[in-house]
Design an enzyme around this catalytic site. Structure first.
Site, mmCIF file in Angstrom:
data_model
loop_
_atom_site.group_PDB
_atom_site.id
_atom_site.type_symbol
_atom_site.label_atom_id
_atom_site.label_comp_id
_atom_site.label_asym_id
_atom_site.label_seq_id
_atom_site.Cartn_x
_atom_site.Cartn_y
_atom_site.Cartn_z
ATOM 1 N N HIS A 1 27.968 53.205 36.006
ATOM 2 C CA HIS A 1 29.049 54.188 35.984
ATOM 3 C C HIS A 1 28.738 55.326 36.955
ATOM 4 C CE1 HIS A 1 30.344 52.966 31.633
ATOM 5 N NE2 HIS A 1 30.819 52.149 32.567
ATOM 6 N N ARG B 1 29.446 42.825 33.820
ATOM 7 C CA ARG B 1 30.859 42.445 33.816
ATOM 8 C C ARG B 1 30.930 40.949 34.062
ATOM 9 N NH1 ARG B 1 30.478 47.202 36.909
ATOM 10 N NH2 ARG B 1 31.642 48.984 36.062
ATOM 11 N N LYS C 1 31.461 47.010 40.758
ATOM 12 C CA LYS C 1 32.672 47.819 40.846
ATOM 13 C C LYS C 1 32.418 49.024 41.741
ATOM 14 C CE LYS C 1 36.307 49.627 37.834
ATOM 15 N NZ LYS C 1 36.713 49.865 36.417
ATOM 16 N N HIS D 1 34.376 41.013 28.106
ATOM 17 C CA HIS D 1 34.050 42.408 28.429
ATOM 18 C C HIS D 1 33.619 43.188 27.187
ATOM 19 C CE1 HIS D 1 33.984 45.441 31.561
ATOM 20 N NE2 HIS D 1 34.530 46.308 30.735
ATOM 21 N N ARG E 1 29.930 43.713 26.973
ATOM 22 C CA ARG E 1 29.404 44.840 27.771
ATOM 23 C C ARG E 1 29.528 46.141 26.980
ATOM 24 N NH1 ARG E 1 28.622 46.998 33.120
ATOM 25 N NH2 ARG E 1 29.909 48.838 33.548
#
Length: 329
Positions: free
Chosen positions: A300, A143, A168, A274, A277
């Site tokens: 994720h 990111r 994140k 982004h 990515r």
């Protein structure tokens, strides 16, 4: 009448919010966003104190955002998070579940993905540090803010790995460092180190330290290992400590550079940093890599999030061929 000294007065509500967020290590960007939403919430209800308001008023405000202001679902969720933080963390009030909120609809959009040729065309329109930074976004699946916040110690040139700290969801992960970028990165770090030496000679050179580590290790902020891989070209004043420091590069500079490169390459897709990515993930899946591996590289939590990239592969998520392509001549 005796005037109470300013320092003995209790902090104002928004100051309490900011202080609580710093204790819980929220970013300055999130802090500003939350404070702004709490201000709007208070103004919406005639400047009444939030302790005199409750779930009904919260529902009314969030519904107003969706119905009258027509905000996106992500914007409404951000406002909701800010207000719930206020009540739970600052006022110590547990609100009932908000059942009557009109939810803003979240559009189900597929991510924009560039082809390999489009990525190459974009990179060909960049040079120097910007080329290296954008190449990392694509080559490592980072990111934008993850890339900008990289420290020298997080880049392992020998193992071709990048350690992403507090990505994140405040999660660490390891992703790949493309071998083709090792030599350009070495040359870049030599320039960054020279800049750091100049700052040290000027009596500066300390960077922002996370989790108040500067108090535990007062001199660590000047160590080479803690310096940003992509520092800003200008010194700035830290908004919290008021100390003059060299922060990392500004994300807006990267966004503008990518937008310009996209236009020069005549790419018609609405590509942003982004997008690189998204392209990283899609091209790995096209190359036959396991989706669990891609999930780990992207960081994720749920493989369902990674599954969205199967819908933008050349042959679709299930590898189905069109009946027109299978029709005999």
């Amino acid at each position: 009448m005796i005037n109470t000294p300013a320092e003995s007065q209790p902090p104002k509500l928004l100051e309490q919010v900011a202080a609580r967020m710093r204790v819980k290590h929220y970013s300055l960007r999130t802090e500003k966003s939350y404070v702004d939403w709490i201000k709007r919430y208070i103004w919406h209800h005639g400047k009444r104190h939030p302790k005199d308001l409750g779930a009904a008023e919260v529902e009314a405000f969030l519904s107003h955002l969706a119905v009258t202001r027509n905000v996106s679902a992500s914007t409404q969720n951000q406002a909701k998070s800010a207000i719930l933080f206020l009540y739970k963390e600052v006022l110590g009030v547990q609100l009932p579940w908000l059942d009557n909120v009109t939810q803003a609809k979240a559009p189900k959009r597929l991510p924009v993905v560039l082809t390999r040729d489009e990525v190459q065309a974009l990179l060909n329109r960049l040079d120097g540090t910007m080329w290296l930074l954008v190449s990392l976004l694509y080559g490592s699946g980072l990111r934008l803010m993850e890339c900008l916040r990289l420290r020298v110690k997080d880049v392992d040139l020998a193992r071709c790995e990048i350690l992403v700290r507090e990505g994140k969801g405040f999660k660490d992960r390891v992703t790949m460092l493309p071998k083709s970028l090792i030599e350009p990165l070495k040359q870049h770090l030599l320039k960054v180190k020279a800049l750091h030496q100049e700052d040290l000679a000027a009596g500066l050179g300390a960077v922002f330290m996370p989790m108040a580590l500067d108090k535990k290790y007062p001199n660590a902020g000047k160590d080479w290992a803690w310096q940003y891989v992509f520092p800003s070209i200008k010194l700035s004043v830290d908004p919290l400590s008021k100390v003059i420091r060299r922060h990392h590069a500004d994300e807006k500079t990267v966004q503008r550079a990518v937008k310009k490169a996209v236009n020069l390459a005549r790419i018609t897709k609405l590509a942003t940093p982004h997008t690189l990515r998204h392209s990283f993930a899609t091209h790995l899946l096209e190359g036959g890599y396991d989706i669990r591996t891609v999930q780990e590289l992207l960081g994720h939590s749920d493989v369902a999030t990674t599954m969205i990239y199967t819908h933008v592969l050349n042959k679709g998520g299930q590898g189905v061929a069109s009946p027109l392509d299978t029709m005999s001549a």
